[in-house]
Design a protein around this motif. Structure first.
Motif, PDB file in Angstrom:
ATOM      1  N   LYS A 163      -4.891   5.988 -11.514  1.00 36.00           N
ATOM      2  CA  LYS A 163      -5.292   4.946 -11.143  1.00 36.00           C
ATOM      3  C   LYS A 163      -3.797   4.114 -11.216  1.00 36.00           C
ATOM      4  O   LYS A 163      -3.266   3.427 -10.368  1.00 36.00           O
ATOM      5  N   ASP A 164      -3.382   4.011 -12.425  1.00 31.02           N
ATOM      6  CA  ASP A 164      -2.216   3.208 -12.842  1.00 31.02           C
ATOM      7  C   ASP A 164      -0.987   3.863 -12.230  1.00 31.02           C
ATOM      8  O   ASP A 164      -0.009   3.098 -11.924  1.00 31.02           O
ATOM      9  N   MET A 165      -1.018   5.234 -12.123  1.00 35.04           N
ATOM     10  CA  MET A 165       0.234   5.970 -11.428  1.00 35.04           C
ATOM     11  C   MET A 165       0.133   5.528 -10.012  1.00 35.04           C
ATOM     12  O   MET A 165       1.024   5.448  -9.159  1.00 35.04           O
ATOM     13  N   GLU A 166      -1.094   5.470  -9.387  1.00 34.55           N
ATOM     14  CA  GLU A 166      -1.257   5.126  -7.833  1.00 34.55           C
ATOM     15  C   GLU A 166      -0.674   3.690  -7.648  1.00 34.55           C
ATOM     16  O   GLU A 166       0.029   3.481  -6.841  1.00 34.55           O
ATOM     17  N   ALA A 167      -1.163   2.848  -8.465  1.00 30.67           N
ATOM     18  CA  ALA A 167      -0.844   1.539  -8.437  1.00 30.67           C
ATOM     19  C   ALA A 167       0.777   1.438  -8.559  1.00 30.67           C
ATOM     20  O   ALA A 167       1.267   0.717  -7.860  1.00 30.67           O
ATOM     21  N   GLU A 168       1.417   1.998  -9.301  1.00 28.69           N
ATOM     22  CA  GLU A 168       3.042   1.886  -9.616  1.00 28.69           C
ATOM     23  C   GLU A 168       3.584   2.429  -8.218  1.00 28.69           C
ATOM     24  O   GLU A 168       4.783   1.978  -7.964  1.00 28.69           O
ATOM     25  N   ARG A 169       3.091   3.586  -7.789  1.00 33.91           N
ATOM     26  CA  ARG A 169       3.739   4.321  -6.653  1.00 33.91           C
ATOM     27  C   ARG A 169       3.697   3.289  -5.507  1.00 33.91           C
ATOM     28  O   ARG A 169       4.469   3.020  -4.578  1.00 33.91           O
ATOM     29  N   ARG A 170       2.199   2.717  -5.346  1.00 37.26           N
ATOM     30  CA  ARG A 170       2.324   1.507  -4.267  1.00 37.26           C
ATOM     31  C   ARG A 170       3.206   0.285  -4.649  1.00 37.26           C
ATOM     32  O   ARG A 170       3.824  -0.174  -3.628  1.00 37.26           O
ATOM     33  N   ARG A 171       3.447  -0.112  -5.740  1.00 34.90           N
ATOM     34  CA  ARG A 171       4.372  -1.019  -5.908  1.00 34.90           C
ATOM     35  C   ARG A 171       5.759  -0.641  -5.516  1.00 34.90           C
ATOM     36  O   ARG A 171       6.427  -1.442  -4.991  1.00 34.90           O
TER      37      ARG A 171
ATOM     38  N   GLU B 183       6.746   1.314  -3.469  1.00 27.69           N
ATOM     39  CA  GLU B 183       6.662   1.520  -2.134  1.00 27.69           C
ATOM     40  C   GLU B 183       6.854   0.106  -1.459  1.00 27.69           C
ATOM     41  O   GLU B 183       7.588   0.036  -0.464  1.00 27.69           O
ATOM     42  N   TRP B 184       6.208  -0.684  -1.927  1.00 26.97           N
ATOM     43  CA  TRP B 184       6.219  -2.107  -1.374  1.00 26.97           C
ATOM     44  C   TRP B 184       7.332  -2.681  -1.557  1.00 26.97           C
ATOM     45  O   TRP B 184       7.981  -3.439  -0.860  1.00 26.97           O
ATOM     46  N   ARG B 185       7.984  -2.569  -2.846  1.00 29.19           N
ATOM     47  CA  ARG B 185       9.314  -3.259  -2.999  1.00 29.19           C
ATOM     48  C   ARG B 185      10.315  -2.618  -2.235  1.00 29.19           C
ATOM     49  O   ARG B 185      11.260  -3.384  -1.764  1.00 29.19           O
ATOM     50  N   LYS B 186      10.375  -1.103  -1.874  1.00 29.14           N
ATOM     51  CA  LYS B 186      11.248  -0.736  -1.140  1.00 29.14           C
ATOM     52  C   LYS B 186      11.015  -1.088   0.151  1.00 29.14           C
ATOM     53  O   LYS B 186      12.115  -1.428   1.057  1.00 29.14           O
ATOM     54  N   GLN B 187       9.907  -1.390   0.846  1.00 24.89           N
ATOM     55  CA  GLN B 187       9.885  -2.089   2.188  1.00 24.89           C
ATOM     56  C   GLN B 187      10.238  -3.597   2.216  1.00 24.89           C
ATOM     57  O   GLN B 187      10.974  -3.798   3.229  1.00 24.89           O
ATOM     58  N   GLN B 188       9.963  -4.150   1.250  1.00 24.28           N
ATOM     59  CA  GLN B 188      10.537  -5.447   1.102  1.00 24.28           C
ATOM     60  C   GLN B 188      12.182  -5.789   1.086  1.00 24.28           C
ATOM     61  O   GLN B 188      12.772  -6.428   1.762  1.00 24.28           O
TER      62      GLN B 188
ATOM     63  N   LYS C 265      -0.834 -10.222   1.433  1.00 26.70           N
ATOM     64  CA  LYS C 265      -0.124 -11.139   1.929  1.00 26.70           C
ATOM     65  C   LYS C 265       0.596 -12.124   1.125  1.00 26.70           C
ATOM     66  O   LYS C 265       1.715 -12.571   1.308  1.00 26.70           O
ATOM     67  N   ILE C 266       0.033 -12.513   0.298  1.00 24.90           N
ATOM     68  CA  ILE C 266       0.544 -13.205  -0.978  1.00 24.90           C
ATOM     69  C   ILE C 266       1.789 -12.505  -1.574  1.00 24.90           C
ATOM     70  O   ILE C 266       2.819 -13.277  -1.759  1.00 24.90           O
ATOM     71  N   ASN C 267       1.799 -11.185  -1.911  1.00 22.82           N
ATOM     72  CA  ASN C 267       2.897 -10.653  -2.345  1.00 22.82           C
ATOM     73  C   ASN C 267       4.016 -10.581  -1.459  1.00 22.82           C
ATOM     74  O   ASN C 267       5.224 -10.794  -1.760  1.00 22.82           O
ATOM     75  N   ASP C 268       3.683 -10.525  -0.304  1.00 26.78           N
ATOM     76  CA  ASP C 268       4.726 -10.620   0.979  1.00 26.78           C
ATOM     77  C   ASP C 268       5.440 -11.810   1.036  1.00 26.78           C
ATOM     78  O   ASP C 268       6.675 -11.796   0.980  1.00 26.78           O
TER      79      ASP C 268
END
Length: 258
Positions: A128-136, A138-143, A238-241
């Motif tokens: 779960k921690d690995m998946e959360a880090e992967r999503r973070r 990806e989100w950072r890259k998108q931003q 949305k808050i993170n975005d």
């Protein structure tokens, strides 16, 4: 004896891994196929336009729409797409949890290595921690990509203005230089900025420190691990975005546009 036991555990883990891979691959194929068919059907509906709407409003169309087979097909399609996607995530989670536990146990008996964790659940938490880090990431890259897009749009607009481009009557768009059309991104930028500020419960004159403080409060309020409301995850995203958009460079840009 320990080495022999380790070999048994190792090959059993490989067998389990292969089984999970097969189930995951089959599920991905089914979900991908159904999703493709659904997208094709929606594209067909969009292409049909008014003619298709008239057809659906006819007695024959109403008969088809309310036919049990059609309704069942739609429900089954939604179930496969939504449920199948969740099933894939669940299978990947279980695969990591079980196989990593077994592989570590095999290494313990074969080579005397210490186990990373002592239970299945701890391996699950690591996944779960690995998946959360992967999503973070990806989100950072998108931003970062979105920020580069804004920079490029303003660069193109400023370059056009420097070469003598003019505004139309509305003041926001114009015929482009060299046959290309440019649009002033200021209106869209200001709207996004103000929506982001409002989401954090601030006013447009808030500085970076007020934004950080408001973000921490909102993120804590809507964090999915704390807030169990149905829209908590969506609001948290949305808050993170909003927070990512309200960086120092965009704060300064907004000030110059007002």
């Amino acid at each position: 004896m320990n080495r022999f036991l380790g070999e048994i555990i190792y090959y059993f883990a490989k067998f389990i891994e292969i089984l999970f891979d097969i189930f995951i691959a089959i599920t991905e194929v089914i979900v991908g196929l159904v999703k493709g068919l659904a997208q094709g059907f929606l594209a067909l509906i969009s292409a049909g336009g008014c003619l298709l709407i008239l057809l659906l409003m006819s007695p024959f169309g109403i008969f088809i729409l309310f036919h049990p087979i059609f309704i069942l097909t739609v429900l089954l399609t939604i179930l496969i797409i939504v449920g199948g996607t969740k099933l894939i995530s669940y299978l990947k989670y279980r695969k990591y949890m079980i196989t990593e536990f077994l592989f570590d146990s095999a290494a313990y008996y074969r080579e005397g290595k210490e186990k990373t964790f002592s239970s299945f659940n701890e391996y699950g938490d690591k996944y779960k921690d690995m998946e959360a880090e992967r999503r973070r990431k990806e989100w950072r890259k998108q931003q970062e990509e979105q920020q580069r897009e804004w920079e490029e749009r303003f660069r193109q607009w400023n370059e056009y203005q420097r070469r003598g481009g003019g505004f139309n009557q509305g003041g926001y768009s114009t015929g482009g230089f060299g046959g290309q059309t440019y649009q002033n991104p200021s209106i869209e930028f200001k709207q996004k900025y103000e929506n982001s500020i409002n989401l954090l419960g601030l006013t447009t004159d808030a500085d970076i420190y007020e934004i950080k403080l408001a973000y921490r409060k909102k993120a804590k309020e809507y964090h999915p691990d704390i807030n169990k409301a149905e829209n908590a995850t969506e609001m948290f995203q949305k808050i993170n975005d909003a927070y990512e958009f309200l960086n120092e460079a965009n704060i300064e840009r907004y000030k110059t546009l007002n």
